[in-house]
Each structure stands twice: as C-alpha cells, then as structure tokens.
Design an enzyme around this catalytic site. Sequence first.
Site, PDB file in Angstrom:
ATOM      1  N   LYS A  18       0.825  -1.211   0.000  1.00 39.00           N
ATOM      2  CA  LYS A  18       0.000   0.000   0.000  1.00 39.00           C
ATOM      3  C   LYS A  18       0.861   1.263   0.000  1.00 39.00           C
ATOM      4  O   LYS A  18       0.650   2.176  -0.794  1.00 39.00           O
ATOM      5  CB  LYS A  18      -0.917  -0.011   1.247  1.00 39.00           C
ATOM      6  CG  LYS A  18      -1.948  -1.136   1.211  1.00 39.00           C
ATOM      7  CD  LYS A  18      -2.727  -1.237   2.500  1.00 39.00           C
ATOM      8  CE  LYS A  18      -1.970  -1.871   3.641  1.00 39.00           C
ATOM      9  NZ  LYS A  18      -1.604  -3.272   3.484  1.00 39.00           N
ATOM     10  N   ILE A  19       1.849   1.304   0.910  1.00 35.45           N
ATOM     11  CA  ILE A  19       2.658   2.528   1.057  1.00 35.45           C
ATOM     12  C   ILE A  19       3.628   2.680  -0.119  1.00 35.45           C
ATOM     13  O   ILE A  19       3.764   3.761  -0.692  1.00 35.45           O
ATOM     14  CB  ILE A  19       3.408   2.514   2.407  1.00 35.45           C
ATOM     15  CG1 ILE A  19       2.401   2.499   3.568  1.00 35.45           C
ATOM     16  CG2 ILE A  19       4.348   3.707   2.523  1.00 35.45           C
ATOM     17  CD1 ILE A  19       3.012   2.233   4.941  1.00 35.45           C
ATOM     18  N   ASP A  35      10.064  -6.472  -5.207  1.00 36.95           N
ATOM     19  CA  ASP A  35       9.169  -7.050  -4.204  1.00 36.95           C
ATOM     20  C   ASP A  35       9.315  -8.554  -4.301  1.00 36.95           C
ATOM     21  O   ASP A  35       9.445  -9.101  -5.402  1.00 36.95           O
ATOM     22  CB  ASP A  35       7.710  -6.612  -4.493  1.00 36.95           C
ATOM     23  CG  ASP A  35       6.792  -6.825  -3.289  1.00 36.95           C
ATOM     24  OD1 ASP A  35       6.671  -7.973  -2.815  1.00 36.95           O
ATOM     25  OD2 ASP A  35       6.202  -5.842  -2.829  1.00 36.95           O
ATOM     26  N   PRO A  85       7.997  -5.191   4.929  1.00 37.62           N
ATOM     27  CA  PRO A  85       7.974  -5.445   6.378  1.00 37.62           C
ATOM     28  C   PRO A  85       9.311  -5.982   6.872  1.00 37.62           C
ATOM     29  O   PRO A  85      10.120  -6.487   6.073  1.00 37.62           O
ATOM     30  CB  PRO A  85       6.877  -6.509   6.533  1.00 37.62           C
ATOM     31  CG  PRO A  85       6.726  -7.134   5.204  1.00 37.62           C
ATOM     32  CD  PRO A  85       7.201  -6.166   4.169  1.00 37.62           C
ATOM     33  N   THR A 131      11.207   4.516   5.956  1.00 38.82           N
ATOM     34  CA  THR A 131      10.062   4.794   6.838  1.00 38.82           C
ATOM     35  C   THR A 131       9.418   3.473   7.249  1.00 38.82           C
ATOM     36  O   THR A 131       8.299   3.467   7.753  1.00 38.82           O
ATOM     37  CB  THR A 131       8.990   5.651   6.122  1.00 38.82           C
ATOM     38  OG1 THR A 131       8.625   4.981   4.908  1.00 38.82           O
ATOM     39  CG2 THR A 131       9.473   7.048   5.823  1.00 38.82           C
ATOM     40  N   SER A 132      10.123   2.353   7.014  1.00 38.64           N
ATOM     41  CA  SER A 132       9.465   1.061   7.235  1.00 38.64           C
ATOM     42  C   SER A 132       9.809   0.484   8.608  1.00 38.64           C
ATOM     43  O   SER A 132       9.034   0.627   9.550  1.00 38.64           O
ATOM     44  CB  SER A 132       9.825   0.103   6.107  1.00 38.64           C
ATOM     45  OG  SER A 132       8.900  -0.943   6.071  1.00 38.64           O
ATOM     46  N   ARG A 133      10.951  -0.137   8.735  1.00 42.36           N
ATOM     47  CA  ARG A 133      11.406  -0.639  10.032  1.00 42.36           C
ATOM     48  C   ARG A 133      12.931  -0.516  10.083  1.00 42.36           C
ATOM     49  O   ARG A 133      13.615  -0.819   9.094  1.00 42.36           O
ATOM     50  CB  ARG A 133      11.019  -2.108  10.243  1.00 42.36           C
ATOM     51  CG  ARG A 133       9.555  -2.341  10.588  1.00 42.36           C
ATOM     52  CD  ARG A 133       9.195  -1.797  11.983  1.00 42.36           C
ATOM     53  NE  ARG A 133       7.795  -1.990  12.321  1.00 42.36           N
ATOM     54  CZ  ARG A 133       6.817  -1.116  12.089  1.00 42.36           C
ATOM     55  NH1 ARG A 133       7.078   0.046  11.513  1.00 42.36           N
ATOM     56  NH2 ARG A 133       5.569  -1.383  12.447  1.00 42.36           N
ATOM     57  N   ASP A 185      13.118   7.402   9.387  1.00 42.50           N
ATOM     58  CA  ASP A 185      12.043   7.573  10.369  1.00 42.50           C
ATOM     59  C   ASP A 185      12.070   6.435  11.388  1.00 42.50           C
ATOM     60  O   ASP A 185      11.309   6.455  12.348  1.00 42.50           O
ATOM     61  CB  ASP A 185      10.681   7.588   9.650  1.00 42.50           C
ATOM     62  CG  ASP A 185       9.534   7.912  10.587  1.00 42.50           C
ATOM     63  OD1 ASP A 185       9.665   8.905  11.342  1.00 42.50           O
ATOM     64  OD2 ASP A 185       8.529   7.183  10.602  1.00 42.50           O
ATOM     65  N   GLU A 222      15.548   1.532  18.026  1.00 42.03           N
ATOM     66  CA  GLU A 222      14.773   2.724  18.389  1.00 42.03           C
ATOM     67  C   GLU A 222      13.962   2.559  19.664  1.00 42.03           C
ATOM     68  O   GLU A 222      13.617   3.552  20.312  1.00 42.03           O
ATOM     69  CB  GLU A 222      13.829   3.109  17.245  1.00 42.03           C
ATOM     70  CG  GLU A 222      12.660   2.136  17.057  1.00 42.03           C
ATOM     71  CD  GLU A 222      11.731   2.532  15.911  1.00 42.03           C
ATOM     72  OE1 GLU A 222      12.232   2.884  14.838  1.00 42.03           O
ATOM     73  OE2 GLU A 222      10.504   2.475  16.113  1.00 42.03           O
ATOM     74  N   HIS A 254       9.968   7.882  14.288  1.00 42.69           N
ATOM     75  CA  HIS A 254       8.877   6.972  13.886  1.00 42.69           C
ATOM     76  C   HIS A 254       7.544   7.746  13.851  1.00 42.69           C
ATOM     77  O   HIS A 254       6.557   7.326  14.450  1.00 42.69           O
ATOM     78  CB  HIS A 254       8.794   5.781  14.854  1.00 42.69           C
ATOM     79  CG  HIS A 254       8.219   4.554  14.213  1.00 42.69           C
ATOM     80  ND1 HIS A 254       8.693   3.285  14.424  1.00 42.69           N
ATOM     81  CD2 HIS A 254       7.178   4.407  13.349  1.00 42.69           C
ATOM     82  CE1 HIS A 254       7.980   2.414  13.737  1.00 42.69           C
ATOM     83  NE2 HIS A 254       7.053   3.071  13.068  1.00 42.69           N
TER      84      HIS A 254
HETATM   85  P1  NAD Z   1       1.948  -3.946   2.789  1.00 43.78           P
HETATM   86  O1  NAD Z   1       1.740  -5.249   3.480  1.00 43.78           O
HETATM   87  O2  NAD Z   1       0.807  -3.345   2.049  1.00 43.78           O
HETATM   88  O3  NAD Z   1       3.175  -4.068   1.770  1.00 43.78           O
HETATM   89  C1  NAD Z   1       4.373  -4.712   2.079  1.00 43.78           C
HETATM   90  C2  NAD Z   1       5.012  -5.156   0.783  1.00 43.78           C
HETATM   91  O4  NAD Z   1       6.273  -5.741   1.096  1.00 43.78           O
HETATM   92  C3  NAD Z   1       4.187  -6.203   0.041  1.00 43.78           C
HETATM   93  O5  NAD Z   1       4.050  -5.848  -1.322  1.00 43.78           O
HETATM   94  C4  NAD Z   1       5.003  -7.473   0.204  1.00 43.78           C
HETATM   95  O6  NAD Z   1       4.865  -8.374  -0.896  1.00 43.78           O
HETATM   96  C5  NAD Z   1       6.402  -6.892   0.271  1.00 43.78           C
HETATM   97  N1  NAD Z   1       7.371  -7.842   0.793  1.00 43.78           N
HETATM   98  C6  NAD Z   1       7.172  -8.880   1.651  1.00 43.78           C
HETATM   99  N2  NAD Z   1       8.309  -9.568   1.822  1.00 43.78           N
HETATM  100  C7  NAD Z   1       9.247  -8.944   1.073  1.00 43.78           C
HETATM  101  C8  NAD Z   1      10.619  -9.191   0.833  1.00 43.78           C
HETATM  102  N3  NAD Z   1      11.251 -10.247   1.383  1.00 43.78           N
HETATM  103  N4  NAD Z   1      11.279  -8.361  -0.017  1.00 43.78           N
HETATM  104  C9  NAD Z   1      10.647  -7.327  -0.615  1.00 43.78           C
HETATM  105  N5  NAD Z   1       9.352  -7.047  -0.430  1.00 43.78           N
HETATM  106  C10 NAD Z   1       8.659  -7.849   0.398  1.00 43.78           C
HETATM  107  O7  NAD Z   1       2.484  -2.958   3.897  1.00 43.78           O
HETATM  108  P2  NAD Z   1       2.406  -1.360   3.910  1.00 43.78           P
HETATM  109  O8  NAD Z   1       1.117  -0.940   4.549  1.00 43.78           O
HETATM  110  O9  NAD Z   1       2.768  -0.822   2.579  1.00 43.78           O
HETATM  111  O10 NAD Z   1       3.549  -1.041   4.985  1.00 43.78           O
HETATM  112  C11 NAD Z   1       4.908  -1.279   4.693  1.00 43.78           C
HETATM  113  C12 NAD Z   1       5.714  -1.170   5.967  1.00 43.78           C
HETATM  114  O11 NAD Z   1       5.665   0.184   6.437  1.00 43.78           O
HETATM  115  C13 NAD Z   1       5.142  -1.984   7.142  1.00 43.78           C
HETATM  116  O12 NAD Z   1       5.652  -3.295   7.142  1.00 43.78           O
HETATM  117  C14 NAD Z   1       5.611  -1.215   8.350  1.00 43.78           C
HETATM  118  O13 NAD Z   1       6.805  -1.799   8.819  1.00 43.78           O
HETATM  119  C15 NAD Z   1       5.927   0.182   7.816  1.00 43.78           C
HETATM  120  N6  NAD Z   1       5.108   1.226   8.446  1.00 43.78           N
HETATM  121  C16 NAD Z   1       5.753   2.276   9.015  1.00 43.78           C
HETATM  122  C17 NAD Z   1       5.025   3.298   9.597  1.00 43.78           C
HETATM  123  C18 NAD Z   1       5.700   4.492  10.220  1.00 43.78           C
HETATM  124  O14 NAD Z   1       5.052   5.275  10.936  1.00 43.78           O
HETATM  125  N7  NAD Z   1       6.978   4.723   9.956  1.00 43.78           N
HETATM  126  C19 NAD Z   1       3.628   3.244   9.601  1.00 43.78           C
HETATM  127  C20 NAD Z   1       3.002   2.161   8.967  1.00 43.78           C
HETATM  128  C21 NAD Z   1       3.750   1.157   8.395  1.00 43.78           C
END
Ligand code: NAD
Length: 349
Positions: A154-155, A174, A203, A229-231, A255, A260, A292
């Site tokens: 999604k993001i 991906d 993730p 901004t992920s982890r 982020d 953290e 974060h």
């Molecule tokens: P999502 O589940 O919609 O998308 C995650 C994508 O990662 C999917 O397309 C999945 O196929 C892909 N993926 C899975 N395993 C993978 C790998 N080994 N290599 C490459 N890609 C892979 O998640 P999202 O809603 O887009 O969120 C993404 C990340 O953002 C979350 O996992 C979370 O850690 C992070 N997040 C951060 C904040 C923040 O405040 N900083 C807030 C929300 C989410």
Amino acid sequence: MKKIAFFDTKSYDRESFDRENNGRYDIRYFETRLTAAALPLAEGCDAACAFVNAEIDRAVVEGLVKRGVKVLAMRCAGYNNVDFKAAYDSGLTVVRVPAYSPYAVAEHAAALLLTLNRHIHKAAARTRDFNFSLVGLTGFDLHGKTAGIVGTGKIGRIFANICKGFGMRVLAYDAFPNPASGLEYVSLETLLAESDIISLHCPLLPETKHTINAETLAKAKRGFTLINTSRGGLVDSEALLAALRDGTVGGAGLDVYEEESEWFYEDRSDVTRQNKTLSLLVSMPNVIVTSHQAFLTHEALANIAQTTLANLDAYFVGAPLENEICYRCLGTGGANKSDCPRRNGGRCH
Ligand code: NAD
C-alpha cells in the site's frame, strides 16, 4: 463493560480513542509500554492495546493471558515485535490495523527526501539566525532521476506515484510482485545499481533483516539517497554509517532505527550515555532522523482508533476477524497461507 488496558499512551492517542470510543469500552490509559513489568496493570482486563515498540515476547503473552486478557489489539500495522507462536500457543488472539493511512507514511517519506535533498532543515536553522547565505545548500532535480522502491504494498505504491508525479523513473523490487501495479519490477541488484533514491517499504521479517548491508551497499549507485520509513531492522546501521562517511550513500532520511525502542517517542535529551550509532547518525549533516512519526496525521490517528475499536467489537461479538493475524498466516502481511482458517472468512484461532 469490557475493559481495555491501553499501553504506551500519548496525549494524541487518548484524544482520538476517547473521540471514537463514545463510552463503549472502559479504557484504562497507561503511559508505560507493555512489558513484563507492566503486566499487573492488565489484571482483570479483557483486552490489551499496544503499539509498535512494545516487546511482546512469550513472557508478556503468557502474563496477559494469566491476567484474563483474551485479545491483544495492536494499534499499528507492523507486527515484528509480537511473538505470534506464543500467542497462538496461549490462545491469545492478536488483531492489528493493517492500513490507517498509507498516504501519511508515503508523504512523510517524500518529506524526508525533499528536506534532505534541498537542505530545508539547514536553511530554516540559518534564516532563524538571519543567515541568508545559500552556500552548501545545493540540491538536485528529482525530475529525471530514478527511484527504487523496495516493497510495493500500500505505502510503496503510493510513494511510487508521488515519485512519478515528480517526473522520476520508478523501479520496483518485491518478493511478491504485483502485476496489476503497473510498476517496472527488477531484481534487487538492478534496483541498487540504477537508483538515485531508494525507499524501503517492505515489512521487517527474518528474510528482510539488513536488506541494506555492507554487501548490498557495495552494489548501490554511488551517492544515492536512502529513505527508510518502514522498520529500522531493514538497515544495518553500522554499514550505513560507514557508507555515509565514504560517500557510498549521499544522504539518509530515517524515520526508523534498528534500536529505536529505547529512544523513540520519548524526550531522552537528559540521558548522557546515548546510543553511539544513533548519536553519530543524528549529528551528520546529510542525515535526518525522525522519531517513527510517519504515521502521525489526524486522519491516521482517527483511522487507528476506529479500526482498533472495530476489531475489538468484532472479537467480543464473535464475528469473523478481518484483521486477526497468527503465526500461520504471517509472511506477506495477511492470511495468505492455505492452512490459516481466516482465508475462509473466519478466525485464525
Ligand atoms: P503492505 O503489506 O501493504 O506491503 C508490504 C510489501 O512488502 C508487500 O508488497 C510485500 O509483498 C512486500 N514484501 C514482503 N516480503 C518482502 C521481501 N522479502 N522483499 C521485498 N518485499 C517484500 O504494507 P504497507 O502498509 O505498505 O507497509 C509497509 C511497511 O511500512 C510496514 O511493514 C511497516 O513496517 C511500515 N510502516 C511504518 C510506519 C511508520 O510510521 N513509519 C507506519 C506504517 C507502516
């Protein structure tokens, strides 16, 4: 009335949950994080609610169940901090908020990129001191550059569209490419070699830990900008530090940080023994660290409260749990594995 032990409460959480709750749950707000030491606070509660930096290991899971908690409502999307096997073994249902505002996070990634590239943080500090010099503030046009998106959920897809809006070429990697996304998928090696900007949106899983490490950095285009901004665990911070020093990485907008949990979300300015790597990162002129906060918009907070309370409503009336997650359905962010009963509209347990 069902009782919820609400951990790691900040003023903005309380405002949004009180607004959405409308008196249907007895929410007990605690400032402390959900840890083994905090378990007595959950005594007699039906549910616990925790956030990204809680460390929900087996001891915490079993302690919650022992105190009567039946459901753990994570008010976040990521779930790398929960021992799902322990939850499954103990019969603790875990629900989460899979999406609250992917726009909030993608827009924050763009904010980090623009701030870094155009040195907005330095310019604002200068003009406050009546220093109107431009020396050292030269950026580059995003138009025509290549953005590499790792994780096109999604993001990642929203961030890809933002980049396209700037006139950038977008490459994607991906583990589970989405053919309907219209994105140009390439190998991680190609993405590393060709991207001027790399933004992480996958993730944190055992297989994604330290996706950015000394080896992958050596394959990257020299001087690229990294946005995370992920982890934090997706990046080997020591390798990043070395790469920022030798110019392999031109700038980093972070982020999230792999260690953290001890620091983020709190005012720790009074602590003298600070984390060495984090201290070095925040002191670098080409690094921006935010705490974060990518999720932190009014819209996201309202959605987090609505979905968390709707998850609890569904749990307590025995309805199917759309946002439940268990160790059997982990891996791609949902009930994708065939042996998880939630695939058939039910519950994991
Ligand atoms: P999502 O589940 O919609 O998308 C995650 C994508 O990662 C999917 O397309 C999945 O196929 C892909 N993926 C899975 N395993 C993978 C790998 N080994 N290599 C490459 N890609 C892979 O998640 P999202 O809603 O887009 O969120 C993404 C990340 O953002 C979350 O996992 C979370 O850690 C992070 N997040 C951060 C904040 C923040 O405040 N900083 C807030 C929300 C989410």
